[in-house]
Design an enzyme around this catalytic site. Structure first.
Site, short mmCIF file in Angstrom:
data_model
loop_
_atom_site.label_atom_id
_atom_site.label_comp_id
_atom_site.label_asym_id
_atom_site.label_seq_id
_atom_site.Cartn_x
_atom_site.Cartn_y
_atom_site.Cartn_z
N HIS A 162 0.87 -1.17 0.00
CA HIS A 162 0.00 0.00 0.00
C HIS A 162 0.90 1.23 0.00
O HIS A 162 1.67 1.44 0.94
CB HIS A 162 -0.93 0.02 1.22
CG HIS A 162 -1.87 1.18 1.20
ND1 HIS A 162 -3.12 1.12 0.60
CD2 HIS A 162 -1.75 2.44 1.68
CE1 HIS A 162 -3.71 2.30 0.73
NE2 HIS A 162 -2.90 3.12 1.37
N CYS A 163 0.80 2.02 -1.05
CA CYS A 163 1.70 3.16 -1.21
C CYS A 163 1.06 4.43 -0.66
O CYS A 163 0.06 4.91 -1.21
CB CYS A 163 2.05 3.36 -2.69
SG CYS A 163 3.18 4.74 -2.98
N PRO A 164 1.63 5.00 0.39
CA PRO A 164 1.05 6.23 0.94
C PRO A 164 1.19 7.43 0.00
O PRO A 164 0.38 8.36 0.05
CB PRO A 164 1.84 6.44 2.24
CG PRO A 164 3.13 5.72 2.03
CD PRO A 164 2.80 4.55 1.17
N GLY A 167 -1.53 6.90 -2.48
CA GLY A 167 -2.80 6.92 -1.77
C GLY A 167 -3.64 5.69 -1.95
O GLY A 167 -4.80 5.67 -1.53
#
Length: 327
Positions: A162-164, A167
């Protein structure tokens, strides 16, 4: 009259609930939809705005305050390349953030399943035993390489991470676009840094022609934006360079970030097909169609069975996923 109402109800059911809500309108995951379900953002959409800001604002300053001097001194090609790199980076970022990463559709919970479902089962993939775990949210055994993203609250095919910054979750369908975003942004940083340094040289040469002092403070006064961009891009290059090397390693060995973290180094990789085939699988293969039709009407039968889960698919399709078809 009653018979006519029953016939009308049956007709709507046959059309897949033409008068009911669309799938994205009753979606139970944490994704956010806009444009009538055509675009899907992750729950961390505010982080995406920050990422767009970090790419766009320095690029605008670069094009407005640095590139004009290079274009007039050397060639307008400097400006064209800069604009194209910025546009491509933003396109890849938004493409990554607004597409289905590879959601595995949920199934209705099996009836009378309490205490009867095994926590895991083992299947064979390319001659290697792979453990599939039961997903209590999706009500199925997670397909090989899939994992449930707690942030998006969906099971994702070929889950990477999950890439912050984007998003949303990176999975089977948007991984290539994520790589292109990282690589193009790194190329943009290198380009901005080199051109900004060159603009300082141009400022130095202009001061020499004017028979003025070529001290650093005078050069900096001529091109303060270039110096700030050099510092900013230098710092960003360390982060993007490390990310690029890491994902190049993952692609070369056909691993995901999640697998690399969880798998023991002594474990064999059942998905490694060799260097060239691994790269071809990621970069030369079209993203498979989404398994969820977000803009179609939610199934009436499913609404009557459970309003909590509109994402039902045929059991045969899920069985293919669990057996590793298409991996």
């Amino acid at each position: 009259m009653v018979e006519a109402e029953q016939d009308a109800s049956a007709s709507r059911a046959r059309r897949g609930g033409a008068d009911g809500p669309k799938v994205y309108e009753v979606w139970q995951g944490n994704e956010i939809f806009c444009c009538n379900g055509r675009l899907m953002f992750g729950p961390n959409w505010k982080n995406l705005v920050v990422s767009v800001f970090l790419v766009l604002v320095p690029s605008v300053f670069f094009c407005v305050f640095v590139l004009p001097s290079l274009s007039s001194t050397y060639s307008v090609a400097f400006l064209i390349v800069g604009v194209c790199l910025c546009a491509f980076s933003l396109f890849c970022l938004l493409r990554t953030a607004t597409m289905d990463p590879g959601i595995v559709p949920r199934r209705p919970r099996p009836q009378d399943s309490h205490g009867k479902i095994k926590h895991s089962k083992t299947v064979t993939v390319n001659g290697h035993a792979v453990v599939l775990r039961w997903n209590h949210t999706a009500n199925l055994y997670q397909p090989p390489r899939a994992h449930h993203c707690a942030i998006n609250d969906n099971c994702i095919e070929k889950f990477d991470h999950h890439c912050p910054w984007v998003g949303t979750t990176i999975g089977r369908r948007n991984y290539k676009w994520f790589l292109l975003f990282v690589w193009s942004t790194l190329a943009l940083c290198v380009y901005v840094l080199v051109c900004s340094a060159l603009s300082l040289k141009v400022a130095h040469d202009d001061l020499e022609e004017e028979d003025k002092s070529t001290s650093f403070d005078r050069i900096l006064a001529r091109q303060p934006t270039a110096f700030v961009l050099i510092v900013f891009c230098f710092l960003m290059m360390w982060f993007l360079g490390g990310l690029t090397l890491f994902h190049c390693f993952l692609v070369s060995t056909n691993q995901t970030t999640y697998e690399n973290i969880r798998r023991s180094r002594k474990e064999a990789n059942p998905y490694d097909r060799g260097f060239w085939r691994n790269w071809g699988e990621v970069m030369c293969t079209l993203a498979p169609p989404s398994k969820v039709s977000f803009r179609e009407r939610a199934l009436p039968a499913l609404e009557s069975r459970s309003k909590k889960d509109p994402r039902s698919v045929e059991p045969s399709a899920v069985r293919d996923l669990e057996a590793g078809v298409g991996n």
